[in-house]
Design a protein around this motif. Structure first.
Motif, short mmCIF file in Angstrom:
data_model
loop_
_atom_site.label_atom_id
_atom_site.label_comp_id
_atom_site.label_asym_id
_atom_site.label_seq_id
_atom_site.Cartn_x
_atom_site.Cartn_y
_atom_site.Cartn_z
N LEU B 145 0.82 -1.22 0.00
CA LEU B 145 0.00 0.00 0.00
C LEU B 145 0.85 1.27 0.00
CD1 LEU B 145 -2.77 -1.02 2.58
CD2 LEU B 145 -2.89 -1.09 0.09
N SER B 146 2.18 1.08 -0.03
CA SER B 146 3.10 2.21 0.03
C SER B 146 2.82 3.11 1.22
CB SER B 146 3.02 3.06 -1.24
OG SER B 146 3.29 2.26 -2.34
N ILE B 147 2.64 2.49 2.38
CA ILE B 147 2.51 3.29 3.60
C ILE B 147 3.53 2.77 4.60
CG2 ILE B 147 0.07 3.85 3.28
CD1 ILE B 147 -0.69 1.53 4.99
N SER B 148 3.75 3.52 5.67
CA SER B 148 4.78 3.09 6.61
C SER B 148 4.23 1.97 7.50
CB SER B 148 5.21 4.27 7.49
OG SER B 148 4.16 4.60 8.37
N LEU B 149 5.15 1.23 8.09
CA LEU B 149 4.76 0.13 8.96
C LEU B 149 3.93 0.66 10.13
CD1 LEU B 149 5.04 -2.88 9.33
CD2 LEU B 149 7.13 -2.50 10.64
N SER B 150 4.30 1.84 10.61
CA SER B 150 3.58 2.34 11.77
C SER B 150 2.16 2.77 11.38
CB SER B 150 4.34 3.49 12.44
OG SER B 150 4.14 4.68 11.76
N THR B 151 1.97 3.15 10.11
CA THR B 151 0.60 3.44 9.67
C THR B 151 -0.21 2.16 9.57
OG1 THR B 151 1.50 5.29 8.41
CG2 THR B 151 -0.74 4.62 7.89
N VAL B 152 0.43 1.10 9.09
CA VAL B 152 -0.25 -0.20 9.05
C VAL B 152 -0.72 -0.56 10.46
CG1 VAL B 152 0.10 -2.68 8.71
CG2 VAL B 152 1.03 -1.06 7.07
N GLU B 153 0.19 -0.36 11.39
CA GLU B 153 -0.10 -0.67 12.79
C GLU B 153 -1.31 0.14 13.29
OE1 GLU B 153 3.95 -0.86 14.63
OE2 GLU B 153 2.74 -0.29 16.36
N LYS B 154 -1.33 1.42 12.95
CA LYS B 154 -2.43 2.28 13.40
C LYS B 154 -3.76 1.82 12.81
CE LYS B 154 0.10 6.50 14.46
NZ LYS B 154 1.22 6.76 13.52
N HIS B 155 -3.75 1.48 11.52
CA HIS B 155 -4.98 1.00 10.90
C HIS B 155 -5.45 -0.29 11.56
CE1 HIS B 155 -5.51 3.94 7.84
NE2 HIS B 155 -4.33 3.72 7.26
N LEU B 156 -4.49 -1.19 11.80
CA LEU B 156 -4.84 -2.47 12.42
C LEU B 156 -5.45 -2.24 13.79
CD1 LEU B 156 -1.97 -5.03 11.79
CD2 LEU B 156 -4.34 -5.19 11.10
N ALA B 157 -4.80 -1.37 14.57
CA ALA B 157 -5.27 -1.11 15.93
C ALA B 157 -6.68 -0.53 15.89
CB ALA B 157 -4.31 -0.16 16.64
N LYS B 158 -6.86 0.42 14.99
CA LYS B 158 -8.16 1.07 14.90
C LYS B 158 -9.25 0.07 14.51
CE LYS B 158 -10.36 4.96 12.51
NZ LYS B 158 -10.20 5.83 11.35
N GLY B 159 -8.92 -0.73 13.48
CA GLY B 159 -9.88 -1.72 13.01
C GLY B 159 -10.23 -2.72 14.09
N LEU B 160 -9.21 -3.19 14.77
CA LEU B 160 -9.43 -4.17 15.84
C LEU B 160 -10.31 -3.60 16.93
CD1 LEU B 160 -6.15 -5.99 16.84
CD2 LEU B 160 -8.38 -6.98 16.38
N ALA B 161 -10.03 -2.36 17.31
CA ALA B 161 -10.81 -1.73 18.38
C ALA B 161 -12.26 -1.60 17.95
CB ALA B 161 -10.22 -0.37 18.73
N LEU B 162 -12.47 -1.16 16.70
CA LEU B 162 -13.85 -0.97 16.23
C LEU B 162 -14.60 -2.31 16.16
CD1 LEU B 162 -13.25 1.72 13.46
CD2 LEU B 162 -14.52 2.01 15.59
N VAL B 163 -13.90 -3.33 15.65
CA VAL B 163 -14.57 -4.63 15.54
C VAL B 163 -14.85 -5.21 16.93
CG1 VAL B 163 -14.32 -7.00 14.71
CG2 VAL B 163 -13.61 -5.12 13.26
N THR B 164 -13.91 -5.04 17.84
CA THR B 164 -14.12 -5.55 19.21
C THR B 164 -15.33 -4.86 19.84
OG1 THR B 164 -11.75 -5.89 19.44
CG2 THR B 164 -13.05 -5.91 21.45
N ARG B 165 -15.40 -3.54 19.68
CA ARG B 165 -16.52 -2.79 20.23
C ARG B 165 -17.83 -3.26 19.60
NH1 ARG B 165 -15.34 2.34 20.90
NH2 ARG B 165 -13.29 1.64 21.56
N ALA B 166 -17.81 -3.48 18.30
CA ALA B 166 -19.03 -3.90 17.62
C ALA B 166 -19.48 -5.29 18.06
CB ALA B 166 -18.82 -3.85 16.10
#
Lengths: 326, 190
Positions: B145-166
């Motif tokens: 995706l041509s993004i930094s590893l830390s951005t991947v991490e942020k997306h993953l964290a955000k997605g995980l949190a949202l799915v967990t909440r849902a």
């Protein structure tokens, strides 16, 4: 990493914190010690983390249940797999036995002979070289992870048949299926569940993480939490709390040691290394080692030996590593 | 997973699957608004237990903790719905069989998860999809995706949190169908 803002309502932001920790652990950008400090600071942290880990886990299953709609006659390419994955709703079509597909990270399915031809009576094969890991999915029924230097064959049917010819595998068998796992030590009959099987000399060691099974005609049920060592069709069963951690850690590329001897540690580590590490001083072999190490990169392990035990390492002429006392 | 202690794995396998039952019980005493918080507190108590292996029936154990925590809270509260206090005494309140609460089938949970991922912000959903469904390593995703590893991490964290909440909200939804909360609204000051 987590400079937690002062004004946080527990419940909600803990989930976000926990998700951030999990993502960083997953990406390897945070170390275990920092994470453990956070988790141990408050059982609420541990609860939030477990909940997030539950989601993480559930998402794993998604991978195994997702039906691949189409298996082309040639090797599957990244692009094709990506395209299939864009459309998770597409329904499974075609014969289930054709629905074979490796994870995208691997790129190309290396089946027998390097190309995939449909042969009704034939077995399918997958293997890994030293240091490789790979996941194979057979339709929606079974997913197999292969550890380093392993080879399997499998065949559709009821029950599914899986031959472990070399190395170590983890098997996830979806509800409604049964499996015959055929090894040099004997044949295991397994119900749906999650298993780890490893060949050792003339034997096969099966650990039941979830599910249950039997060995050969023996009516004795092997239960979750048990490890059976099958030799010439006979099982020796043991139950060891640490076993589960040990047999599942390789799937995340780590080696877990709980005070095993350096001999043992090296034997395990060397499975993943083209250039083996050997002991140059017999006095070292009984040292006890503990910790979690990256199997893809032995430098961390060697550094730990150096700093904890003042063990010196040098390269021999062939690229191998020799350990001696400093 | 190497990140989980024994107690965490046990918690995941034995305690969390009954989340809907705990929420229902907590809501019964404290109302929907406080239920989440009460259950979280119960989880913290469970994970603070030193000898979790001795717990024979995790589900009942947690239900009991929820019950006790609810009593503590109610005793501290200045305004209490007296019908609750009454029901505290007769707490042979039926515990519906676990089956009433467990997700109807693994497949429906998975369909639900897929929907949740689809509903995430696009890049966030894409990263989670690549990591968890396609099984790509974080570094590979960063490259693709041509993004930094830390951005991947942020997306993953955000997605995980949202799915967990849902998922949590989904559990709360299950509770409605099964709950046996009385409807009376009598209030008393203590």
């Amino acid at each position: 990493m987590l400079d937690s803002p002062e004004l946080e309502t527990p419940g909600d932001d803990l989930i976000e914190d926990a998700a951030r920790w999990l993502a960083s652990l997953d990406a390897g950008s945070e170390d275990m010690r920092a994470f453990e400090a956070w988790r141990d600071a408050d059982p609420r942290h541990a609860a939030a983390f477990a909940e997030v880990a539950g989601t993480w886990h559930a998402l794993n299953d998604l991978k195994h249940f997702k039906a691949a709609p189409f298996a082309p006659a040639g090797p599957v390419t990244d692009a094709e797999v990506a395209e299939q994955d864009e459309n998770p709703a597409s329904s499974p079509t075609g014969s289930r036995r054709t629905l074979l597909r490796a994870g995208i990270g691997i790129g190309v399915l290396a089946l027998a002979g390097g190309s995939f031809t449909y042969r009704a009576a034939a077995r399918d094969m997958a293997s890994t070289d030293i240091g490789q890991r790979r996941k194979i999915v057979s339709g929606t029924d079974m997913a197999v992870d292969l550890n380093t230097d392993s080879r399997i064959y499998w065949k559709d049917g009821a029950p599914l048949q899986l031959w472990l010819e070399r190395g170590e595998i983890a098997i996830r068998l979806v509800a409604g299926n049964s499996l015959s796992l055929i090894t040099q030590g004997g044949t295991f009959h397994l119900a749906a569940g999650f298993y780890n099987a490893r060949l050792r000399d003339e034997s096969c060691e099966l650990t039941i993480i979830q599910g249950q099974g039997r060995l050969g005609d023996d009516p004795k049920i092997l239960a979750a939490g048990e490890t059976a060592l099958a030799t010439a069709g006979l099982a020796t069963v043991r139950r060891d709390e640490n076993e589960i951690d040990r047999v599942t850690s390789w799937r995340s590329g780590t080696l877990v040691l709980n005070g095993e001897s350096l001999d043992y540690a090296l034997a395990e580590m060397n499975r993943y290394l083209e250039h083996k590490i050997v002991i140059g001083d017999p006095g070292l072999s009984k040292l006890r080692i503990g910790g979690t190490f990256d199997t893809a990169d032995p430098s961390e392990f060697l550094l730990a030996l150096q700093t904890s035990f003042s063990i010196r390492t040098r390269r021999d002429g062939n690229g191998g590593v020799v350990l001696t006392r400093a | 997973m190497a990140w989980l202690r024994d107690i965490d794995s046990w918690f995941l396998a034995e305690v969390l699957p009954h989340a809907a039952a705990y929420l229902a019980r907590a809501a019964h005493f404290c109302g929907r608004d406080e239920a989440d918080d009460l259950v979280q507190e119960a989880y913290a108590r469970v994970l603070g237990t030193s000898d979790f292996r001795a717990i024979q029936a995790p589900r009942s154990f947690v239900l009991t903790i929820v019950h006790n925590l609810a009593i503590e809270r109610l005793r501290r509260a200045s305004v209490v719905r007296i019908d609750y206090l009454a029901s505290l005494e007769v707490l042979e309140m039926a515990d519906p069989t676990p089956d009433a609460f467990t997700v109807s089938s693994a497949r429906s949970e998975l369909t639900h998860l897929l929907k949740l991922i689809d509903a995430l912000p696009p890049q966030c959903g894409r990263v989670l999809h690549m990591r968890k469904i396609q099984g790509m390593a974080p570094a590979q995703i960063a490259e693709a995706l041509s993004i930094s590893l830390s951005t991947v991490e942020k997306h993953l964290a955000k997605g995980l949190a949202l799915v967990t909440r849902a998922r949590r909200d989904n559990n709360a939804g299950l509770e409605v169908a099964c709950s046996i909360v009385p409807n009376s609204k009598r209030l008393a000051t203590t």
